[in-house]
Design a protein around this motif. Structure first.
Motif: not given
Length: 351
Positions: A53-58, A47-50, A255-259
């Protein structure tokens, strides 16, 4: 400006290969740490990664739209310079005559004045493109390794302005212009003074003089517009923070993708033990692809911030200026052998 048929994916990979190497190193270290130290509990929820990611993409999208606007505005300004230059050339040729002079003036004298005015305009174009290529302290894109390794430079870095102006100005005019800080402005002042002198001599009718002065005014306007883009950078609060936000995302993402890949591997292990035990290593190509896309889009925005810096993605003002010069001199009746050729497009790059 890159003028190849298409921007091939291999060109983009080569352009970003140094950053891509670091992406592989980063994710490789994280995968090795999780794999050998069994850190499945150390994870960040999606959830925080999303949200990040949304803020960065914007922000990246905002930057790219703004940067494209700067590039497109710069191209429109130089398109206006092309049109106004052609108009000036034809007006000068058709508005200079001995129709209103008190004494007869030879055709050779008229041709000489037309040539002087036309050549001074070419000198203005030359001075303007040199001014646009002067390096500002915020213009750092051209220093990147993937830009310097090509070994090609814009024409303005290969010869001095004074040498380039010599064929178009008298020695006294050249010294006068080079003594000024803003050479392109000095040339337009000189052009206007010359037109006034011709009007006083009767070689230019008063109405024609006003039309030509309006073109000088338009050239001043276009010059001011291109100087505005050159001297006012893309705001640092957007460019710098966008860069930091992008890297924050790329450093937290493992830290979200590897797990997540570890969990998928555990599920696969029940059916395919070997595949499941090593599935975590598939994180490396997936992360690298995601990081490459985010970073490349952000770098494209940074590359286009300064459309006159002298990189392969800039507005080709040198080529535009030389194209105008060729048109004007051909219409003066000069032969091809007398006119300098168009600048070459080395490695498909047009400056």
């Amino acid at each position: 400006m890159y003028i190849g048929k298409v921007y091939r994916i291999t060109d983009m990979v080569r352009w970003t290969r140094f950053e891509t190497f670091w992406f592989i190193v980063i994710i490789g270290l994280w995968v090795a740490i999780y794999y050998f130290l069994d850190l499945s509990w150390f994870r960040i929820p999606w959830t925080p990664m999303a949200l990040i990611g949304t803020a960065v993409a914007f922000v990246i999208g905002f930057q790219n739209n703004a940067v494209y606007g700067r590039i497109w505005e710069a191209r429109k300004i130089w398109g206006g310079i092309v049109n106004t230059s052609r108009t000036f050339g034809v007006f000068v040729q058709d508005m200079l005559s001995d129709e209103h002079t008190k004494e007869s003036v030879s055709k050779e004298t008229i041709r000489k004045e037309i040539k002087a005015l036309t050549y001074r305009h070419i000198a203005w174009l030359t001075a303007l493109r040199y001014a646009m290529r002067n390096k500002q302290r915020w213009e750092t894109t051209s220093n990147h390794r993937t830009n310097t390794e090509w070994g090609i430079k814009p024409p303005e870095q290969l010869s001095s302005l004074e040498e380039e102006l010599k064929p178009y100005l008298s020695q006294s005019d050249l010294e006068e212009v080079m003594s000024k800080n803003n050479r392109q402005t000095a040339l337009l002042y000189s052009q206007s003074h010359h037109l006034r002198k011709l009007k006083e001599q009767g070689m230019i009718w008063e109405f024609s003089f006003l039309e030509l002065e309006n073109l000088i005014k338009e050239l001043f306007t276009l010059q001011g517009q291109t100087e505005r883009i050159k001297n006012f950078p893309y705001p640092r609060q957007y460019a710098s923070l966008n860069h930091y936000f992008m890297w924050l995302l790329l450093l937290l993402l493992p830290m979200a993708l590897v797990p997540q890949f570890m969990d998928i591997g555990n599920e696969i292990s029940a059916i395919y033990p070997t595949w499941g035990a090593h599935f975590i290593w598939f994180t490396i190509p997936i992360y690298t692809a995601v990081a490459w896309m985010f970073h490349t889009m952000e770098r494209i925005g940074r590359t286009g911030e300064n459309p006159f810096e002298g990189t392969s993605n800039d507005v080709p003002i040198s080529t535009i200026s030389r194209g105008i010069e060729i048109d004007l001199r051909q219409n003066l009746g000069e032969g091809i052998s007398e006119i300098p050729p168009q600048f070459p497009a080395d490695l498909g790059v047009q400056f």
